[in-house]
Structure formats: structure tokens, C-alpha cells
Design an enzyme around this catalytic site. Structure first.
Site, short mmCIF file in Angstrom:
data_model
loop_
_atom_site.label_atom_id
_atom_site.label_comp_id
_atom_site.label_asym_id
_atom_site.label_seq_id
_atom_site.Cartn_x
_atom_site.Cartn_y
_atom_site.Cartn_z
N GLU B 34 14.39 -2.18 9.76
CA GLU B 34 12.82 -1.32 9.66
C GLU B 34 12.79 -0.88 11.32
OE1 GLU B 34 10.25 -0.34 8.01
OE2 GLU B 34 9.73 0.45 10.04
N SER B 48 -4.41 3.72 -1.64
CA SER B 48 -5.64 3.43 -2.27
C SER B 48 -5.46 2.06 -3.02
CB SER B 48 -5.90 4.28 -3.56
OG SER B 48 -5.92 5.55 -3.11
N ALA B 49 -4.61 1.57 -2.71
CA ALA B 49 -4.38 -0.06 -3.08
C ALA B 49 -4.59 -0.31 -4.43
CB ALA B 49 -5.08 -0.88 -2.05
N ILE B 50 -4.18 0.62 -5.27
CA ILE B 50 -4.47 0.34 -6.75
C ILE B 50 -3.07 0.21 -7.43
CG2 ILE B 50 -5.05 1.60 -8.74
CD1 ILE B 50 -6.79 3.41 -7.13
N HIS B 52 -1.85 0.96 -10.71
CA HIS B 52 -2.32 2.12 -11.48
C HIS B 52 -2.22 1.86 -13.24
CE1 HIS B 52 -3.43 5.27 -8.95
NE2 HIS B 52 -2.45 4.86 -8.11
N LYS B 253 -4.65 13.19 -7.92
CA LYS B 253 -5.69 12.32 -8.72
C LYS B 253 -6.88 12.65 -8.75
CE LYS B 253 -2.81 8.60 -8.55
NZ LYS B 253 -1.40 9.15 -8.38
N ARG B 314 2.02 10.63 1.92
CA ARG B 314 2.40 10.63 0.61
C ARG B 314 3.89 11.13 1.07
NH1 ARG B 314 -2.29 12.96 -0.12
NH2 ARG B 314 -3.52 12.03 -1.54
N ILE B 349 9.34 8.66 -3.25
CA ILE B 349 8.34 7.60 -3.87
C ILE B 349 7.03 7.55 -3.23
CG2 ILE B 349 8.20 5.06 -4.37
CD1 ILE B 349 10.93 5.91 -5.40
N CYS B 451 -17.26 -4.19 13.41
CA CYS B 451 -17.27 -3.90 14.54
C CYS B 451 -15.93 -3.42 14.91
CB CYS B 451 -17.71 -5.00 15.58
SG CYS B 451 -16.34 -6.17 15.90
#
Lengths: 429, 497
Positions: B34, B48-50, B52, B253, B314, B349, B451
Site C-alpha cells: 500500500e 456511503s458505507a452501505i 447494497h 443512485k 469513485r 471497482i 467537536c
């Protein structure tokens, strides 16, 4: 040895909390405990090494730690107990009349603490607004700090968070930091203020900016923060009367640090969890003239109620809250306020929110408030019952950055007694 | 060549880390590289941490296939990795008659993708279930299998589990080129030297095009970064229960309002093509757009309640779908390309990439098997990642016991998100040591509250310095160049260092 039940527990040992604890003890509360999350008593005053504290109360111009020390000495002299480096997790009001308030706290030294109180004073102070709260555009690098965080680094930890600064917001901490950083060898390029007027105290403008040749740009804000890893520059822009950017007025100002002094918000997470009613305008609890909140036995003192501009007023509020908390703990006072106070012309809010006329029988009540816009001409502050003016006071001007106050005295007792509500207004003379 | 690996994975985002975890099952020597100072710093940490449901991708596309395959995997993945995951379900909310008509098309698309349990709800039923929604609502498509996931946690936990099972991780290690022997990849060149290998998995995300081009693969493939901006709301002021999508437009979306596993509502994202792969700036136009979009669904959202803003990119590709029947140019690339030997090539991706990651990881293993790798399993492979205590989630009795065991759990460092010194120290010395402020933030959520870190920052800088034997001047936000402090004010003897 800690007791399991205190007459009064004060949460926060800054100026509001210290005053509340002292007043509680002086008014008959035998067992008083202060709990603070920091390593020392005194709260944020300890990082406020500049002067300007105590002019109202002591008629002396003291630095923050010196001002705090006077109250710390007094509290210690009264044998008030305290816990440091201790975080309060929850304040739980009694579920039945024969129960007490329950407080959960914790520290490295003691582990979890479960302690009870007949009365509680909330004195957690306030916190600074952040870049997200003003939705500041641009990148998110290191080098964007609230003025108070920078103040802690410079004055307490001994580190410089930058070399070339731009400060957004003409709040008091921002101006004080502009001077402080200059004295420490940094360069403060400018202070930006989106409003057409100063939001902090005029004396700080004179002593911190004018005296150090630091330009103040009114009606300016930041259009964009530039820099990926560390701030490299900010793009400033002029705004019009409706706060919209004026095209063509952009300027890229190279800097490595952006300090934010864009307002303070009372810190009321614990209050909310305890079920205390919070005023959306002040961000603090709704209180009566004894600083009792909507939850019987829970009082609030200082910046946790609304943000003051002078520590002296915080101390005064703390003394009131502590006195009434002690009386509550001793079973001497249960009378709730009755006459609501309303914000009238040019007034944003009034503290206290409600007053108990009976209190006026033998003492005065100070009403404090902030106005909505600057009025640079003589004004009259009026307290009215409908159309009838009960109390009034003249001032040469009124500014949003400076808290305004007016006092109801025992001579107003009869009028207030008859009123169903009072309105506070600021009108041009 | 310093070391020889069976497989080198380029990129520590959710796809790279899930793939590393998948490959850690097998008797292989795997290296994950990395370029940043921590894993999960790119799109995997700003989305969005979904998880789907799978209603959105074009039927027959790889996106649709991977989404539908992966969705049911998440209960097990989250349980094994010990990360927050909640099957919240999601709604596609129609406002006005025109949008109501489109729900039927979306339902049909969902059926083609095999999405289970869908229901079209009347306006009355929608509002009865979700009274926060706009009174203008004309109906909704209910997708019960959608879920909320801790996106930071997914990346970190997958990587930790991979490491636990023998994968090696090198941070601040940037891919520069392939080392070829004829048409066969035999290694990668990095800023930290050369590493030999038999296979490379290109999981470089936003930079996947650059990596594949170095191997001469898909010279026309191009990532076009599209930025999405978000606002996070204070959970003390406003909460929602589920995920609310608008009826989608052509490219995205749309602007959603959704709950997170931390209870904070998020709104966003907009969609803006940007010039660079580093442009994750917040813009006034983007903010205005997401507030318009969010207000259309839930009128009571209020900008006064914002506690954080962020933007993510994205990795939109331009690959034609491998399904010849489709005329679709933004599909995932998941392939072993013909041009070279030894490359598993992943590209483009974007959403639903987080959802699809566990299925993509499995597909990588399938492709390797198809290419003749036997992939024998390790008998001792352990899919369970040991978790560390999260103080605020414990009962009072457990908290007391934890402090008794280690008093550092008794000091609160982040007052908003209630993160203790014990948790921070545990992460600094964790399996993938958190050595920057942001790395700690992704692991503990410190500094993400109202904060925004102004309380904890000086304390955390001090802890990082103390625990790693560095000066506070060396502590960074997210790696070299992002130092917080410049110098000491005045050096007093006892404070030196």
C-alpha cells in the site's frame, strides 16, 4: 475517602464550577464534590495566560491562571472535595422522591465511580465550533485547528502549530491567539470576519490586532482551503449583504495554518442525557433565576448555559447556581420559576428563561442577553409587561459581541408579581 | 530481488484487503503493498458505507453479479471479522406521480438481479413506516436485504485477519513497475525495492488503470475519478433508521439520507467528475446539491446539525461489460488478461465495490484456480479476527472490570465518541499499528464527533509520541508531510524532546 452521597456535586471545575462549589459550601451544603476531566482545577482559564480577567469582580486585571487561583485557594480553604482527570459519563435524575441524583464517572486512578448527590451543578463550559459546522470548503489537511486547540498547544504543551497563520473569525480567542502567536515568532497574515462587524470584544481588537499591525478583513470568509497533506494556502473572498461570495474578489493567501474562531457552543451532552431541556437558541439549558434547569435539583452554571464574554459573569452565575443548589439540597427551596422572559426587539435570547417573582422580595435578578445586530447609537434596554415598561436602562451602543444586561430589583417586585410574561427589548433612543 | 512471494496484491483498500484475507486461506506466500501510511485511506474510507441489496446495477453486468453474490455473505464476514453490520434494509423513495411509475421498473430490475424480499409500498404505508419522509412521497420500493457496515472496520479487520493468517503487509510501499521475464510477471518494482512473485493482483483502485498499463493491459482503460461529497449529522440532534434513496437519475443512485452503524445520519453524495485522483475537496456547489437532494426526501434535515463533512472519489472505469449482450461501458474489470502471464486484473471497482468486495475476493481465487493454481487450504486458517475492547459498548460491570485490568481504559480521551486511552494505546500497538492520527480515527472513531477532534487532538498527538518514542513534532495526520506541529515554543529542560 469519597462519600457515597454529597449535598452538591459540581461537574466541571472551571470558573463556573469553582464558584458554584464555593457558593454551595458557603450556603450550608456540608459535602460538596467537584469533578473535572483535566489534570488541574481551573478549567480553560489555565491556558488563558493573557490578562483581562477580574476587572468586574476584583477591579483588577488578572491573567487567567491568576484569576482561577483565587477561587482554587478559596475552594481548598473551604475543604471542598474534588476529583481530577475524571470524566463524568452520566447524570441520572432520581426516579422517585426519596432517591438522589446518581452520577457515573471514571478515572485511571479510581476506576468507575458511582456516587449520589442531592443537587447537581452542571458546569461543563463550552466548546468551539468547527470547520464542519460552517461547512468550510476545500481540502482536509493538517493545519486547520480551532483557536482553543492552538492555544492549548502553545500555552500549555509548549508547541507551535504553524509559522504562517490566517485566522477565520473575529471571536475573542482568535484575536488573542493572533497576538500570542505573533509574540512567539509566528506571522499572522490576517484575521477574516464574515460579518460586517467585529464579533469579539473591542478591547481585544485594539490590544491584539491594532497594536500588532494584524489586518482585520470584515465581510471576508474562506472560499477554499488548499493543500493536501498540510495547509498550503487559503482562498479568501468578500461576501455581500446576503453572505454570497462576490465574484472577482478572491485572493489566494499562502499560509501553513488556519485557525478557526467561529463561535462557541455550550457543551450539553450530559445535560441532554439527563433529560434537561435545552434552548435551541443558546444551546444551553433552560434555566430560572436560580439557574435551576427543567430537571429539579439539576442546576447549570456559566458557559454551559450561554456563552459569556467575561469570566466575571461566569463566576457570578456560578455563585448563584451554587447557592440555589445548596438550598435545594438542604430542602429550603423548591419554588420553581413562574414568569417567562421573552426576547423582544433586537434581542436574540434572554437568560434566565423564567423567573420566580418571590426571589425579588429580597434580592436583585440580573437578566443577561445578546442582541441580533449592532446598534451604533444610544439605546434603551427595556423590560416590559405587555406595553408597560417595568425597568429600563440606557447604553451608548449595543453590539452582538458584547453581552447586555439589565437588573430587576426588589422595587420591581409588585410589577413582576402581576406579570404573566416579561419581554426584554433594545430600542434606539 | 529481496523476497519471493507467490502473490503480491497492489492496494490496501477494501478489495485488496478482502482479497488478501481470501488468499490467506491457502498455502501461499502473500504480500500486500500500500503506498499510503495506512490501509483504507482511499475510496474505501469515504463512501456511503452501505451493503447494497443489488437492485441498482444493470442486470447481467459483473456489478450486478458481484453485488448479488456478496450481499448474503456479509452476515458471516462481519461476524467473523467482528465489525459492525446491520441489515437495516433500504427504501427507494418516490416523490410525485412520475417517480412512482419508475418504482415498477426498479422492482423488475431488482428481480432480474435476484434481489430477495422486495416490496412496493403505497404512499400511506411508506409514511406509516417512515414518518420522517416528505409528505409528498408517492410510494417506495423496500429492499430488506440492504445493510449498514463500518467501512473503516471492514478494511482494517480484513487486513488484520489476513496478517493473522500469514499475509505480509508493507505500507508506504508504492508500485512503480512490473518486472517481466518475457510475457511473464516475475516481480514488482517499488520505492522500497524489488519483490519477486508469480502473481500480481491489481487492486489499485483509483490507480488501477496506471498499474494495468504498466503491464501493457487494456491501454484504453481509464479511471475517471468522480467525487461525492457528504455531510455527517449529530446523532443527538437527528437520527434515521434506514437508508433512503431517491428514484435514481442516469449516472448515480442520487443523494441519499442514511443511518450509519454509529447512529449518525449521513447525507450525500453528489457526483462530480474531477481532474485529479487527489481532489477530495468539499465545495459549496456540492454541499448545496446534497442539501437539496436530502431535503426532498426528508424535509427535517437541518444544516445546523452538521458535525463533519467529507468527500470520496469513485474509481469509475470505462470497461465494456464482459457480457456481450450488454451495451454497458462502466462495468467492473475482474479478469486474468491475455496480454501477460501472472496478473489478476481488477479495475473500475466503484459502487457497489464495498458490498462486492468479499465476492470479488472469492472470484480472484476462482480465477487463480482456473489458471492452474491448486490453492491448497491451510489447515490452521482462522477466519475469526480477535477484537479489542470498545469501551463505550460495554456494560458498566464490564467497564469496571476492564479499567481494573488496565487503568488506561479509565481515561477518556475523545469526549464526544467516548474513546479511552486504553483503546488508543491498543491500536497504536495493534496488529497493523495505527501510527497517524487518521489511522487511529479509522480504528476507534475518535475525533469524528461533534467537536471534530479539537478536544482530543493535543492529547492524541502526545499519546502517539509517547507510545512510539517519537517527538510530538514528528506525529502526523496521515503520513509524512502532514505534521501537526512545527517547533517547541521555548525549550525548558524537563520538557525537552
Amino acid at each position: 475517602m469519597m462519600k457515597s452521597l454529597y449535598d452538591v456535586i459540581v461537574i466541571g471545575a472551571g470558573p463556573g464550577g469553582l464558584a458554584a462549589a464555593i457558593a454551595a459550601k458557603q450556603n450550608g451544603a456540608a459535602d460538596v464534590l467537584m469533578i473535572d476531566r483535566d489534570l488541574e482545577l481551573g478549567g480553560i482559564l489555565l491556558q488563558c495566560i493573557h490578562n483581562g480577567f477580574g476587572v468586574e469582580i476584583f477591579k483588577q486585571d488578572l491573567p487567567g491562571p491568576g484569576y482561577a487561583q483565587r477561587f482554587i485557594d478559596q475552594a481548598l480553604g473551604l475543604n471542598i472535595e474534588y476529583l481530577l482527570d475524571t470524566m463524568v459519563l452520566d447524570v441520572i435524575p432520581p426516579a422517585a422522591p426519596d432517591e438522589h441524583h446518581r452520577i457515573y464517572a471514571m478515572s485511571k486512578r479510581t476506576g468507575l465511580i458511582d456516587v449520589q448527590a442531592r443537587a447537581v451543578v452542571l458546569a461543563m463550559g463550552c466548546r468551539e465550533r468547527t470547520r464542519a459546522q460552517i461547512r468550510l470548503p476545500g481540502s482536509r489537511p493538517a493545519g486547520v485547528y480551532t483557536a482553543g486547540t492552538a492555544q492549548r498547544w502553545v500555552n500549555v504543551e509548549g508547541y507551535m502549530p504553524g509559522k504562517e497563520f490566517v485566522i477565520l473569525g473575529s471571536g475573542d480567542i482568535g484575536m488573542i491567539m493572533a497576538r500570542r502567536l505573533t509574540l512567539e515568532g509566528a506571522h499572522v497574515n490576517r484575521v477574516l470576519e464574515i460579518m460586517p462587524y467585529l464579533t469579539g470584544l473591542t478591547r481585544n481588537y485594539v490590544q491584539c490586532l491594532l497594536d500588532y499591525d494584524i489586518p482585520l478583513h470584515l465581510r471576508h470568509t474562506i472560499k477554499r482551503i488548499i493543500g493536501r497533506k498540510r495547509v498550503e494556502a487559503v482562498e479568501t473572498v468578500l461576501v455581500d449583504e446576503r453572505w454570497n461570495p462576490v465574484p472577482g474578489s478572491e485572493e489566494v493567501v499562502p499560509c501553513d495554518t488556519l485557525l478557526l474562531s467561529v463561535g462557541l457552543i455550550p457543551e450539553n451532552e450530559l445535560s441532554r442525557k439527563a433529560g434537561v431541556k435545552v434552548d435551541p437558541v443558546t444551546g444551553g439549558p433552560v434555566v430560572d433565576d436560580g439557574f435551576q434547569t427543567s430537571v429539579p435539583g439539576i442546576f447549570a452554571a456559566g458557559n454551559v448555559v450561554h456563552v459569556y464574554d467575561l469570566v466575571d459573569w461566569v463566576t457570578e452565575a456560578g455563585l448563584q447556581a451554587g447557592k440555589w443548589a445548596a438550598r435545594y439540597a438542604l430542602g429550603l427551596s423548591t419554588a420553581a420559576g413562574r414568569v417567562p422572559l421573552k426576547a423582544g426587539e433586537n434581542v436574540r435570547y434572554v437568560v434566565p428563561h423564567v423567573i420566580n417573582p418571590a426571589a425579588l422580595a429580597n434580592e436583585s435578578i440580573r437578566l443577561q442577553f445578546r442582541i441580533t445586530q449592532p446598534i451604533e447609537q444610544p439605546v434603551m434596554i427595556e423590560v416590559r409587561d405587555g406595553e408597560k415598561v417595568i425597568a429600563r436602562k440606557g447604553e451608548p451602543y449595543a453590539r452582538p459581541g458584547e453581552m447586555v444586561n439589565v437588573t430587576l430589583a426588589p422595587k420591581h417586585y409588585d410589577d413582576v408579581q402581576k406579570a404573566s410574561a416579561l419581554t426584554v427589548s433594545v430600542v434606539k433612543r | 530481488m529481496r523476497d519471493i512471494y507467490d502473490i503480491i496484491i497492489i492496494g490496501g483498500g477494501v478489495v485488496g484487503c478482502m482479497t488478501a484475507r481470501q488468499l490467506s486461506r491457502y498455502q501461499l506466500k502473500v504480500l500486500l503493498i500500500e503506498k499510503e501510511a495506512d490501509i483504507g485511506m482511499g475510496p474505501s474510507s469515504a463512501n456511503s458505507a452501505i451493503v447494497h441489496a443489488g437492485h441498482d446495477p444493470i442486470p447481467g453486468s459483473l456489478k450486478a453479479e458481484m453485488n448479488s453474490r456478496a450481499n448474503p455473505m456479509w452476515d458471516q464476514v462481519a461476524a467473523e471479522l467482528g465489525i459492525a453490520f446491520e441489515r437495516s434494509g433500504s427504501y427507494i423513495v418516490a416523490v410525485g406521480a412520475e417517480e412512482r411509475a419508475k418504482l415498477d421498473d426498479l422492482y423488475a430490475r431488482g428481480q432480474q438481479n435476484g434481489v430477495p424480499g422486495m416490496e412496493i409500498l403505497s404512499a400511506e404505508e411508506t409514511l406509516r413506516r417512515e414518518p420522517q419522509l416528505s409528505p409528498e412521497v408517492s410510494g417506495a420500493l423496500w429492499l430488506p436485504t440492504a445493510g449498514l457496515v463500518d467501512t473503516f472496520g471492514a478494511v482494517i479487520a480484513a487486513a488484520e485477519n489476513a496478517l493473522q493468517n500469514g499475509v505480509k503487509l508493507l505500507l508506504e510501499t508504492e508500485f512503480q513497475d512490473f518486472i517481466m521475464d518475457g510475457r511473464r510477471i516475475v516481480g514488482v518494482r517499488t520505492n522500497r525495492g524489488d519483490f519477486g512473485c508469480r502473481w500480481v493482483v491489481n487492486a489499485a483502485g483509483l490507480f488501477s488503470d496506471a498499474v494495468m498499463h504498466k503491464a501493457g493491459v487494456r491501454p484504453d482503460f481509464k479511471i475517471t475519478p468522480r467525487r461525492g461529497e457528504y455531510c455527517v449529522l449529530d446523532r443527538a440532534e437527528f437520527t434515521t433508521r434506514s437508508v433512503y434513496f431517491p428514484v435514481p437519475g442516469a449516472a448515480t443512485k442520487g443523494i441519499l439520507v442514511l443511518n450509519t452503524v454509529h447512529g449518525n445520519t449521513i447525507i450525500g453524495p453528489d457526483s462530480q467528475t474531477v481532474a485529479t485522483r487527489e481532489d477530495d475537496e468539499i465545495t459549496p456547489a456540492g454541499m448545496a446539491e446534497i442539501w437539496r437532494g436530502a431535503g426532498k426526501l426528508i424535509p427535517s434535515v437541518n444544516p445546523r446539525h452538521v458535525i463533519a463533512t467529507f468527500a470520496g472519489l469513485r474509481a469509475t472505469g470505462n470497461a465494456h461489460s464482459p457480457n456481450p449482450a450488454l451495451n454497458y461501458d462502466h462495468d467492473f474489470v475482474i479478469e486474468i488478461p491475455r496480454e501477460v502471464d501472472g496478473l489478476v486484473n481488477l479495475g473500475g471497482i466503484e459502487s457497489p465495490g464495498l458490498t462486492a468486495a468479499p465476492a470479488i475476493a472469492e472470484r480472484v481465487a476462482d480465477l487463480l484456480r482456473d489458471a492452474g493454481e491448486p490453492l491448497p487450504e491451510k489447515p490452521a486458517w482462522n477466519p475469526i479476527r480477535p477484537t479489542r475492547p470498545v469501551f463505550h459498548k460495554l456494560s458498566r460491570a464490564e467497564q469496571a472490570a476492564l479499567i481494573a485490568r488496565d487503568p488506561r481504559y479509565g481515561r477518556m480521551v475523545c469526549r464526544c465518541e467516548l474513546v479511552t486511552e486504553g483503546e488508543i494505546v491498543a491500536e497504536i500497538h495493534g496488529p497493523i499499528p495505527a501510527l497517524t492520527y487518521d489511522a487511529l480515527k479509522r480504528r476507534t472513531w475518535l475525533g469524528t464527533g461533534r467537536c471534530l477532534g479539537s478536544f482530543d487532538l493535543p492529547r492524541v498527538v502526545e499519546l502517539l509520541a509517547q507510545e512510539t518514542g517519537r517527538s510530538p513534532l514528528e506525529v502526523t495526520k496521515r503520513g509524512a508531510g502532514s505534521e501537526f506541529l512545527f517547533r517547541q515554543t521555548k525549550t525548558v529542560g524537563e520538557r525537552e524532546g
